[in-house]
Design an enzyme around this catalytic site. Sequence first.
Site, PDB file in Angstrom:
ATOM      1  N   ASP A  45       0.821  -1.209   0.000  1.00 30.93           N
ATOM      2  CA  ASP A  45       0.000   0.000   0.000  1.00 30.93           C
ATOM      3  C   ASP A  45       0.856   1.261   0.000  1.00 30.93           C
ATOM      4  OD1 ASP A  45      -2.289  -1.491  -0.057  1.00 30.93           O
ATOM      5  OD2 ASP A  45      -2.712  -1.327   2.083  1.00 30.93           O
ATOM      6  N   ASN A 118      -5.739   8.412   2.158  1.00 34.11           N
ATOM      7  CA  ASN A 118      -6.135   7.773   3.407  1.00 34.11           C
ATOM      8  C   ASN A 118      -6.532   8.752   4.506  1.00 34.11           C
ATOM      9  OD1 ASN A 118      -5.911   5.149   2.567  1.00 34.11           O
ATOM     10  ND2 ASN A 118      -3.833   4.863   3.328  1.00 34.11           N
ATOM     11  N   THR A 157      -9.205   1.992   7.401  1.00 32.09           N
ATOM     12  CA  THR A 157      -8.474   0.797   7.837  1.00 32.09           C
ATOM     13  C   THR A 157      -6.998   1.070   8.092  1.00 32.09           C
ATOM     14  OG1 THR A 157      -8.152   0.208   5.514  1.00 32.09           O
ATOM     15  CG2 THR A 157     -10.021  -0.794   6.647  1.00 32.09           C
TER      16      THR A 157
END
Length: 257
Positions: A45, A118, A157
């Site tokens: 990621d 994010n 997350t």
Amino acid sequence: MRFSIVDRGDENSKRVADTLKKKCFSIGWQYDDEHCEIIFSVGGDGTLLRAIHTYIDKLDEIQFVAIHTGNLGFFTDYTQDEVDHLVYDLKHNKPVIEEFNLLQMDLPQVNETLYALNEVRIESLAKTLVLDISIDDEFFESSQGSGICVSTQSGSTAVNRALKGAVVDPGLKVLQLCEIMPISHKNHHSLKNPYIMNDNRKISVRGDTLAYAHVCYDHLERDLKSISEIIIHSSTKKVRFARYRTYSYLTRLKNLY
């Protein structure tokens, strides 16, 4: 189709990237860093976030496909052992395009705008931050502690989860506000619980202590010297993922923990 590859930088990821490049050539695709239509992220990621920020000014022109060779691959659809499967899908399947709005952070005093997929974190480990938070120009609370984190659905997350924030189901267009190590005593209390809000909200953060803080946006950061106000909201900029096969969110989530 014109493509480019961003890899993690380790020998294994470089090998996978080279194999992918050769197999894409074999189906008639062209490698083009400047005018690519698809970016392959080979790593985890973190590699994907780096690829997104590398092409932040061209997001309306490109799509991303992620191959997992790293430690965490929540956004990835294929593993390093599935390159042949990926190339088959590239040749024979039409992708479903999944879009995610970026989080936008405006620093009006210096006329600067930053973006994150994010989360945005305003934090300091050296000094207690006193941050006055308003939502849609209405005062919400004064937060005292190590800072705050504002995350998107896709970022729920990531750091948000480590802060005991809620994991948010895909398709829900929300922002989430969490405090980082908040201080509570008889003279001061804040909400402390995560606050999930519609993504059309505007979060304003003000305070003299911002000068002692850093802002972290995804894997990047900058100091906030001379800054006393930050405005955070959902951006019109979007990241587009080309999904060539079905990979359920619950499966991604179970693989995470």
